[in-house]
Design an enzyme around this catalytic site. Structure first.
Site, PDB file in Angstrom:
ATOM      1  N   ARG A 161     -10.426   0.498  -5.508  1.00 21.79           N
ATOM      2  CA  ARG A 161     -10.593   1.015  -4.150  1.00 21.79           C
ATOM      3  C   ARG A 161     -11.773   1.971  -4.070  1.00 21.79           C
ATOM      4  NH1 ARG A 161      -6.718   5.201  -0.711  1.00 21.79           N
ATOM      5  NH2 ARG A 161      -6.785   4.099   1.285  1.00 21.79           N
ATOM      6  N   HIS A 185       0.840  -1.201   0.000  1.00 21.45           N
ATOM      7  CA  HIS A 185       0.000   0.000   0.000  1.00 21.45           C
ATOM      8  C   HIS A 185       0.867   1.240   0.000  1.00 21.45           C
ATOM      9  CE1 HIS A 185      -4.028   1.883   0.777  1.00 21.45           C
ATOM     10  NE2 HIS A 185      -3.205   2.911   0.986  1.00 21.45           N
ATOM     11  N   ASP A 212       2.042   3.112   3.173  1.00 22.15           N
ATOM     12  CA  ASP A 212       1.172   4.259   2.923  1.00 22.15           C
ATOM     13  C   ASP A 212       1.975   5.488   2.477  1.00 22.15           C
ATOM     14  OD1 ASP A 212      -1.361   5.411   2.647  1.00 22.15           O
ATOM     15  OD2 ASP A 212      -1.346   6.250   4.662  1.00 22.15           O
TER      16      ASP A 212
END
Length: 291
Positions: free
Chosen positions: A120, A27, A244
């Site tokens: 997403r 991610h 992230d």
């Protein structure tokens, strides 16, 4: 974008964690460069550039060999910035797209062929609303038929609300960032218990990323680690991890990515659990080639 502060720390320290071969960041994002990949006019968040070269440099320094780049809302439904990054490291870098839930079959086929493994949807107050229950139910079999999944980024208070539809979708569903729980509320808090109940369903996976977001402490974010570790211990074959990077909408100065990598031995404290989290599960979920 030169007057906009970076959302990422260019001087992150090297991690002390020893990562297994094939370690995967599942991610992260890329922003721009905006001269080539402009931001969408519909998104008010305008971060500084965080180009693929900076992401690659972080991964090379930390020992990451494979990656899943998630399209950011700053670029909207134009996923070309992720395609560009995937093409720079073909096969080792895959993607998760943003797309309207009523996207046509030909467009979905194109995304799948480009290396996107999922779509997403955001359910966060600072982002455009995600797909409705009916839209998710209509889209799910179309994604499944293309080997793609649904990825959900939701506020902790919505876990209970969204659980009935997510648990019954005929496709794999990935929950981002440990459900965005607040670590200061303790592990008995209703949202975290709702997350554990949701993850009992075999089509649900969880990203144990975002410890720095769950934490209400300074680094090393120790208050959030028990949440991630509990999910890994209970659902060890359906968990993945990510940085992230470049940390969009983070509440303070950008975190040191070295601190986040240093948490891995605490989240997955034995060799088998770490390999499952970083290598085996990503290989199976995203269909990376075996290395």
């Amino acid at each position: 974008m030169t007057d906009t502060p970076l959302t990422w720390n260019p001087e992150s320290h090297a991690t002390s964690s020893v990562l297994p071969k094939g370690a995967t960041d599942c991610h992260c994002h890329v922003f721009g460069p905006t001269a080539r990949f402009p931001f969408t006019d519909t998104n008010s968040y305008k971060p500084a550039d965080a180009p693929k070269e900076a992401l690659f440099a972080l991964h090379d320094r930390m020992g990451i060999e494979r990656c899943v780049i998630v399209q950011s809302a700053v670029h909207g439904y134009d996923n070309s910035v992720v395609v560009d990054a995937m093409q720079a490291r073909p096969g080792r870098y895959l993607g998760v797209a943003l797309a309207p839930p009523d996207m046509g079959d030909a467009a979905l086929d194109t995304l799948a062929a480009q290396g996107f493994r999922g779509v997403r949807f955001n359910y966060m107050s600072h982002l455009a609303p995600g797909a409705s229950d009916d839209e998710l139910q209509a889209l799910a079999p179309r994604l499944r038929d293309r080997g793609m999944h649904v990825q959900v980024h939701m506020e902790a208070g919505l876990i209970e609300t969204l659980s009935p539809v997510l648990s019954n979708l005929p496709v794999t569903v990935i929950v981002d960032h440990i459900g965005r729980v607040d670590a200061s509320e303790g592990m008995a808090q209703p949202p975290f218990q709702a997350l554990l109940r949701l993850l009992d369903h075999p089509n649900l996976w969880c990203k144990v990323s975002g410890c720095e977001r769950a934490s209400r402490q300074d680094p090393p974010y120790s208050d959030s680690v028990p949440f991630a570790r509990a999910v890994v211990e209970r659902f060890g074959d359906r968990v993945v991890w990510g940085t992230d990077w470049p940390h969009p909408n983070y509440r303070t100065d950008p975190p040191d990515d070295g601190d986040l990598f240093d948490l891995l031995p605490h989240i997955a404290p034995d060799t088998a659990a770490l390999k499952a989290l970083m290598v085996d599960n990503p290989t199976r979920l995203y269909r990376f080639e075996e290395s």
